[in-house]
Structure formats: structure tokens, C-alpha cells
Scaffold this motif. Structure first.
Motif, mmCIF file in Angstrom:
data_model
loop_
_atom_site.group_PDB
_atom_site.id
_atom_site.type_symbol
_atom_site.label_atom_id
_atom_site.label_comp_id
_atom_site.label_asym_id
_atom_site.label_seq_id
_atom_site.Cartn_x
_atom_site.Cartn_y
_atom_site.Cartn_z
ATOM 1 N N SER A 107 -1.106 8.608 -5.302
ATOM 2 C CA SER A 107 -1.750 9.690 -4.556
ATOM 3 C C SER A 107 -1.260 11.030 -5.085
ATOM 4 N N GLU A 145 -5.311 4.669 3.725
ATOM 5 C CA GLU A 145 -5.278 3.207 3.659
ATOM 6 C C GLU A 145 -3.956 2.667 4.207
ATOM 7 N N ALA A 160 0.484 3.975 -2.803
ATOM 8 C CA ALA A 160 0.100 5.341 -2.444
ATOM 9 C C ALA A 160 1.126 6.344 -2.954
ATOM 10 N N ALA A 204 -3.653 3.411 -3.903
ATOM 11 C CA ALA A 204 -3.903 3.497 -2.458
ATOM 12 C C ALA A 204 -3.816 4.952 -2.030
ATOM 13 N N THR A 205 -4.334 5.221 -0.858
ATOM 14 C CA THR A 205 -4.281 6.551 -0.266
ATOM 15 C C THR A 205 -3.486 6.487 1.034
ATOM 16 N N LEU A 259 0.824 -1.208 0.000
ATOM 17 C CA LEU A 259 0.000 0.000 0.000
ATOM 18 C C LEU A 259 0.858 1.258 0.000
ATOM 19 N N ASP A 301 -4.283 2.837 7.965
ATOM 20 C CA ASP A 301 -5.131 1.740 8.465
ATOM 21 C C ASP A 301 -4.354 0.427 8.495
ATOM 22 N N ALA A 302 -3.556 0.188 7.451
ATOM 23 C CA ALA A 302 -2.765 -1.045 7.409
ATOM 24 C C ALA A 302 -1.697 -1.061 8.494
ATOM 25 N N PRO A 337 -2.215 -4.400 -4.544
ATOM 26 C CA PRO A 337 -2.953 -3.164 -4.848
ATOM 27 C C PRO A 337 -2.156 -2.264 -5.785
#
Length: 328
Positions: free
Chosen positions: A58, A119, A54, A115-116, A50, A122-123, A112
Motif C-alpha cells: 500500500s 481489505e 498491505a 492488499a489494501t 493481508l 474487512d478481514a 495474498p
């Protein structure tokens, strides 16, 4: 009649043409320790994937945010390596002419592509929480120590990423605060272990008191706060060990404090040393008693970062301090 010798000979000759069918080898069922290891690897892998996604997709991120994402990805690769990497059974791949997965196999998630930062956060929070549980479940002390270090690293990475991108931290990533010292001593710790940590906390408190008296402004306030906390932790550990005020109390009236080291640098040394000590104690403590030690290690490593220490892939593990960057 055919003799018994002749019968046995015929049976032996006939047996030479037989092909005994044996079932193909199957992947062994992982034990509890291997399950903890695989879960930790999976969490770190997702963080790394991620973070890379990202950083690549992003939009609007500044150089600092992109560097933080890249560092989180590099750290994740190092974590996966130290955790033992992705499990490989060594068994041959199944034939590609069937849509059915082999018995016991699970479908591998796809990597993935977008991603942001949210995220990634969160991971990091989910992986940190899972490994924190593993710290207290494993019977392998060195593995608990490694998990403690990775939890601290992920926690610091998450906070830096949140700050650089302006993204709120997940509620599950709570900052360890307060004394954090358990009322009863963790199982497995010796009297020497307890005496050492009491003295280390007390010496840190004394050093911060000395520097607070010589400083002013924000530096004085920060040093005084840490002095009060470390002195209180020393007292709490002495109370838990049953040595407070007695002949076995290792605390001293004064300690040597280097005069030629800037306050911020000294603070990094003190907090990093405590993070290392608490990480080591998680390896000695028994299951069911490790969380306070892990939290104390994380809190000290975060304090070191607040005083200017760079983020590290393995805070509290001095043998990993010169780990080379992962290959791209």
C-alpha cells in the motif's frame, strides 16, 4: 484322508505368504469444537497475511499506519498460535503424480501478495464476527474466554487502523454501547460471580465519580460519563441477580480510591480489570448466554484504550500480558 491337524498346518503355512490389503488412513472428520477452532485459525491467518501484504504494497501510508498494520500482523500470528495453529493430520502427503486432491481435502488458498487497508479491515471484521459466534457455540469455557479476548483485540486493531489510514470501518463492526447487561443472569454463573461483578461495576462508578469531581474539561466529562454507565450497570446486574436493595446486595456506600494515581492511569486499571472479569465470566457461562458478557469485555477493553492503554494481543487475559513478540 488328510487329518484335520495336517489341514490346519497347511493352511497356516499358506497364510504366511498372504498380504492383506488395508485401505490407507484417512483424515478424521472434525467435530464441532475442532470446526470452530479451525474457522478461528483461518480468520486470524487471513488477517495476518493481508496485514503483511498491505504493509508491503500500500503506497502513501505514513509511519503510524505502517506500524498499525505490522502490529495487526504480529497479533494475528500470536492468535493463531494460541488457537492451536494450523491443523496437521500427521498423514503422509499424497503422491504428486495426480491432479486430483485426496478425498475430503480442500484446495489451500494462495497467500495474498497485495492488499489494501480496507481489505485488512474487512478481514478483521469478518474474523471478529465469526469468533463472536463461536464464543456462544463452544462447549469449551476456556476456549470461549480466548475467543472473547481475540475479538476484543481485533476490534481495537480495526478501529486504530481505520483512524490512522482514514479508511471507513466496516458496517458489521458495530461498537458495543449502552448497558449491555442482560435482563436475566447468564446460565452457569454463581451467586459469587454475580456479587463480584456487581461490586466491581459499582466500585468503578464510584472511582470515576471521585475523579470527575476533581477534574475539569474533557477529563471531567469522560470520567463522569463512565461513572454514570458503571453505576447503571451495577444496578442492572443487581436487578438481574435479584439482590438489588436487599441483604445480599454487595454494593457499598464508598470505596477506596488511590489518590496518587493519575486519572487516566486509574481509568485504564479500572476498565482493564472489568475486561478481565467479563472475559473470565464467558468461561463460566453456558452456551446461548455468553454474547452480553463478551460484548461487555470488549467495551471495557476499548474504553481502556480510549484512556491510553496500548493495544494488546490478548486483552482481558492477564496470563498473556507478557507474551513475547512473534518470530519474524
Amino acid at each position: 484322508m488328510v487329518s484335520i491337524v495336517t489341514s490346519l498346518t497347511l493352511l497356516t503355512v499358506a497364510g504366511c505368504g498372504l498380504r492383506l490389503e488395508t485401505p490407507p488412513p484417512t483424515e478424521p472428520v472434525p467435530d464441532a469444537q475442532e470446526t470452530l477452532r479451525r474457522d478461528a485459525v483461518d480468520g486470524a491467518l487471513l488477517v495476518g497475511e493481508l496485514a503483511v501484504a498491505a504493509g508491503a504494497t500500500s503506497s502513501g501510508l505514513d509511519a503510524t499506519s505502517l506500524a498499525t498494520l505490522a502490529e495487526a500482523g504480529t497479533f494475528a500470528d500470536l492468535h493463531v498460535t494460541q488457537l492451536g495453529g494450523v491443523y496437521d493430520s500427521g498423514l503422509p502427503e499424497p503422491d504428486g503424480d495426480t491432479d486430483e486432491p485426496p478425498s475430503g481435502a480442500t484446495e489451500q488458498p494462495t497467500t495474498p501478495t497485495t492488499a489494501t487497508p480496507a481489505e485488512v479491515l474487512d478481514a478483521l471484521a469478518a474474523s471478529s464476527a465469526s469468533m463472536r459466534e463461536g464464543i456462544d457455540q463452544t462447549d469449551d469455557g476456556p476456549f470461549a474466554r480466548l475467543l472473547t479476548s481475540i475479538v476484543s483485540s481485533q476490534d481495537a486493531s480495526a478501529r486504530q487502523l481505520a483512524a490512522s489510514t482514514g479508511t471507513p470501518l466496516p458496517e458489521s463492526l458495530a461498537l458495543p454501547t449502552g448497558l449491555l447487561v442482560p435482563e436475566t443472569t447468564p446460565s452457569g454463573l454463581t451467586a459469587t460471580d454475580l456479587s463480584t461483578i456487581i461490586e466491581a461495576e459499582d466500585a468503578a462508578g464510584y472511582a470515576f465519580e471521585v475523579r470527575a469531581a476533581l477534574a475539569d474539561g474533557d477529563v471531567r466529562a469522560a470520567a463522569l460519563d463512565r461513572a454514570v454507565l458503571h453505576r447503571a450497570r451495577a444496578e442492572a446486574w443487581a436487578q438481574a441477580a435479584g439482590t438489588a436493595g436487599g441483604a445480599q446486595d454487595p454494593r457499598r456506600v464508598a470505596y477506596s480510591v488511590p489518590a496518587d494515581v493519575p486519572t487516566a492511569e486509574l481509568a485504564v486499571q479500572l476498565e482493564s480489570s472489568l475486561a478481565e472479569s467479563y472475559a473470565a465470566l464467558t468461561a463460566e457461562a453456558g452456551t446461548g448466554t455468553r454474547p452480553p458478557l463478551a460484548d461487555l469485555s470488549t467495551e471495557a477493553s476499548l474504553a481502556a484504550v480510549a484512556w491510553g492503554a496500548p493495544l494488546a494481543a490478548f486483552p482481558g487475559l492477564p496470563e498473556q500480558s507478557t507474551t513475547p513478540p512473534a518470530a519474524g
